[in-house]
Design an enzyme around this catalytic site. Structure first.
Site, short mmCIF file in Angstrom:
data_model
loop_
_atom_site.label_atom_id
_atom_site.label_comp_id
_atom_site.label_asym_id
_atom_site.label_seq_id
_atom_site.Cartn_x
_atom_site.Cartn_y
_atom_site.Cartn_z
N VAL A 1 0.84 -1.19 0.00
CA VAL A 1 0.00 0.00 0.00
C VAL A 1 0.88 1.25 0.00
CG1 VAL A 1 -1.82 1.26 1.18
CG2 VAL A 1 -1.76 -1.23 1.33
N THR B 1 5.62 27.40 -20.45
CA THR B 1 5.42 27.14 -19.01
C THR B 1 5.30 25.64 -18.68
OG1 THR B 1 4.41 29.31 -18.79
CG2 THR B 1 3.98 27.73 -17.02
N ASP C 1 8.39 0.62 2.52
CA ASP C 1 8.62 0.40 1.08
C ASP C 1 10.09 0.62 0.71
OD1 ASP C 1 8.24 3.13 1.65
OD2 ASP C 1 7.17 3.55 -0.20
N ARG C 2 10.73 1.57 1.39
CA ARG C 2 12.15 1.83 1.14
C ARG C 2 12.99 0.65 1.62
NH1 ARG C 2 13.41 7.62 3.69
NH2 ARG C 2 15.43 7.19 2.69
N THR D 1 4.45 8.44 -5.41
CA THR D 1 3.91 9.69 -4.88
C THR D 1 5.07 10.57 -4.46
OG1 THR D 1 2.14 8.32 -3.98
CG2 THR D 1 2.24 10.63 -3.25
N LEU E 1 -3.04 0.80 -3.88
CA LEU E 1 -2.75 -0.52 -3.30
C LEU E 1 -2.45 -1.46 -4.45
CD1 LEU E 1 -4.74 -2.43 -0.59
CD2 LEU E 1 -4.35 -3.50 -2.81
N LYS E 2 -1.36 -2.20 -4.33
CA LYS E 2 -1.01 -3.19 -5.35
C LYS E 2 -0.98 -4.57 -4.70
CE LYS E 2 1.22 0.24 -5.82
NZ LYS E 2 1.92 1.43 -5.70
N TYR F 1 18.96 4.29 9.53
CA TYR F 1 18.20 5.06 10.52
C TYR F 1 18.44 4.49 11.92
CZ TYR F 1 15.01 7.69 7.33
OH TYR F 1 14.45 8.53 6.41
N1 LIG Z 1 2.68 3.75 -15.95
C1 LIG Z 1 2.37 4.17 -14.72
N2 LIG Z 1 1.70 3.36 -13.87
C2 LIG Z 1 1.40 3.78 -12.62
N3 LIG Z 1 1.70 5.00 -12.13
C3 LIG Z 1 2.34 5.85 -12.94
C4 LIG Z 1 2.71 5.48 -14.27
N4 LIG Z 1 3.35 6.52 -14.84
C5 LIG Z 1 3.37 7.48 -13.92
N5 LIG Z 1 2.76 7.10 -12.78
C6 LIG Z 1 2.66 7.92 -11.55
O1 LIG Z 1 3.32 7.22 -10.48
C7 LIG Z 1 2.66 7.49 -9.24
C8 LIG Z 1 2.20 6.18 -8.64
O2 LIG Z 1 3.31 5.38 -8.46
P1 LIG Z 1 3.33 4.23 -7.35
O3 LIG Z 1 4.72 3.70 -7.29
O4 LIG Z 1 2.23 3.27 -7.56
O5 LIG Z 1 3.00 5.12 -6.06
P2 LIG Z 1 2.71 4.79 -4.54
O6 LIG Z 1 3.64 3.64 -4.17
O7 LIG Z 1 3.08 6.06 -3.86
O8 LIG Z 1 1.26 4.43 -4.37
C9 LIG Z 1 1.52 8.43 -9.55
O9 LIG Z 1 2.00 9.76 -9.34
C10 LIG Z 1 1.27 8.19 -11.05
O10 LIG Z 1 0.73 9.33 -11.67
C1 LIG Z 2 8.64 8.48 1.56
C2 LIG Z 2 7.34 7.70 1.44
C3 LIG Z 2 6.18 8.65 1.63
C4 LIG Z 2 7.28 7.09 0.01
O1 LIG Z 2 6.01 6.55 -0.18
P1 LIG Z 2 5.30 6.32 -1.62
O2 LIG Z 2 5.80 7.34 -2.56
O3 LIG Z 2 5.73 4.93 -2.05
O4 LIG Z 2 3.84 6.38 -1.37
C5 LIG Z 2 7.30 6.53 2.46
O5 LIG Z 2 8.43 5.71 2.31
C6 LIG Z 2 7.21 7.03 3.88
O6 LIG Z 2 6.16 7.36 4.35
N1 LIG Z 2 8.36 7.09 4.59
C7 LIG Z 2 8.43 7.52 5.96
C8 LIG Z 2 9.52 8.54 6.16
C9 LIG Z 2 10.92 8.03 5.91
O7 LIG Z 2 11.14 7.08 5.13
O8 LIG Z 2 11.86 8.59 6.53
K LIG Z 3 8.14 6.01 -3.46
#
Ligand SMILES: Nc1ncnc2c1ncn2[C@@H]1O[C@H](COP(=O)(O)OP(=O)(O)O)[C@@H](O)[C@H]1O
Ligand SMILES: CC(C)(COP(=O)(O)O)[C@@H](O)C(=O)NCCC(=O)O
Ligand SMILES: [K+]
Length: 232
Positions: A7, A164, A88-89, A112, A12-13, A79
């Site tokens: 998530v 722009t 996720d990291r 994100t 969510l995947k 950390y």
């Molecule tokens: N081909 C793609 N498939 C899914 N997300 C994409 C794609 N190209 C760009 N994005 C962008 O990537 C982000 C989602 O990536 P994802 O790794 O699933 O995010 P999170 O782990 O934060 O939920 C969104 O900002 C979306 O617009």
């Molecule tokens: C930096 C993140 C928001 C990335 O999340 P995502 O883009 O995958 O949704 C996530 O790893 C998070 O909430 N981290 C906590 C702060 C840290 O890693 O220090």
């Molecule tokens: K990320």
């Protein structure tokens, strides 16, 4: 068969893992009778995750939430407050270290947020950075200025902008590329790997020769985490 769930802050995947193979999984059509365990990671907020875990528990399927630890095998977290590092990291690092052992790596998860994590060849995580993801960078500018506007059809390109939307999109891209270049300076080897994951991982990978895009990096990390955590 294992159900792996990741998530993030956008989505969510879910995937199914069986005999070393990952298959896509439709969350509206999960083969519950074949699932033996659920392993999940969550950095976002998700009603769907809650529902899926309730369903699993109703069928007595064990559910494990992946967590960050100071070490996992010979991988060490940078950390001190390990609970603060996004899972996720950590999973992407576990994956990088397991798939490419004894190799220094920069792991970029572009969703994100864009996270950039540096790992040396001894398995020491040296730390990393959190940047707004490409969409967040552009949205924060369009939302907080009067005259900066975006255009859906404008691609991200590593070029100077002459209007722009180009200036906006390309600025976000080069800021991200520049940060990845800075990360390389923290490794004293030329033989490091650059691994990309996440929604914008493929786009960014295209700007770095000899780099890798693995859309399943975090999912593979969930599976490795489960196997390593079970052992210890
Ligand atoms: N081909 C793609 N498939 C899914 N997300 C994409 C794609 N190209 C760009 N994005 C962008 O990537 C982000 C989602 O990536 P994802 O790794 O699933 O995010 P999170 O782990 O934060 O939920 C969104 O900002 C979306 O617009
Ligand atoms: C930096 C993140 C928001 C990335 O999340 P995502 O883009 O995958 O949704 C996530 O790893 C998070 O909430 N981290 C906590 C702060 C840290 O890693 O220090
Ligand atoms: K990320």
């Amino acid at each position: 068969m294992r159900l792996l769930i990741d998530v993030g802050n956008t989505s969510l995947k879910a995937v199914l893992w069986q005999d070393g193979q990952i298959q896509p999984c439709d969350t509206n059509n999960i083969p519950w009778l074949q699932i033996t365990v659920v392993v999940y990671a969550c950095v976002g907020r998700s009603e769907l995750l809650k529902q899926l875990l309730e369903k699993a528990q109703a069928q007595n399927i064990d559910c494990f939430e992946a967590t960050v630890s100071h070490e996992l095998g010979t991988l060490h977290c940078a950390y001190q407050q390990v609970g603060n590092l996004g899972i996720d990291r950590w999973l992407a690092l576990i994956s990088g270290y397991t798939l490419y052992p004894n190799t220094a790596a920069i792991v970029v998860d572009a969703g994100t947020a864009t996270t950039i994590d540096v790992l040396n060849n001894d398995g020491q995580h040296l730390g990393g950075w959190i940047l707004p993801g490409l969409d967040l960078m552009t949205a924060s500018l369009t939302q907080n200025t009067q005259r900066v506007f975006d255009d859906e059809n404008t691609p991200f390109a590593n070029e100077l902008g002459k209007n722009t939307p180009n200036g906006l999109k390309n600025g976000a891209l080069v800021a991200t590329i520049g940060a990845i270049e800075q990360a390389k300076l923290h490794l004293n080897t030329k033989n490091s790997l650059l691994i990309f994951a996440g929604g914008y991982g493929q786009l960014l990978q295209g700007y770095f020769s000899d780099s890798i895009f693995d859309p399943m990096l975090v999912m593979k990390g969930l599976n490795y985490w489960y196997e390593l955590a079970k052992k210890s």
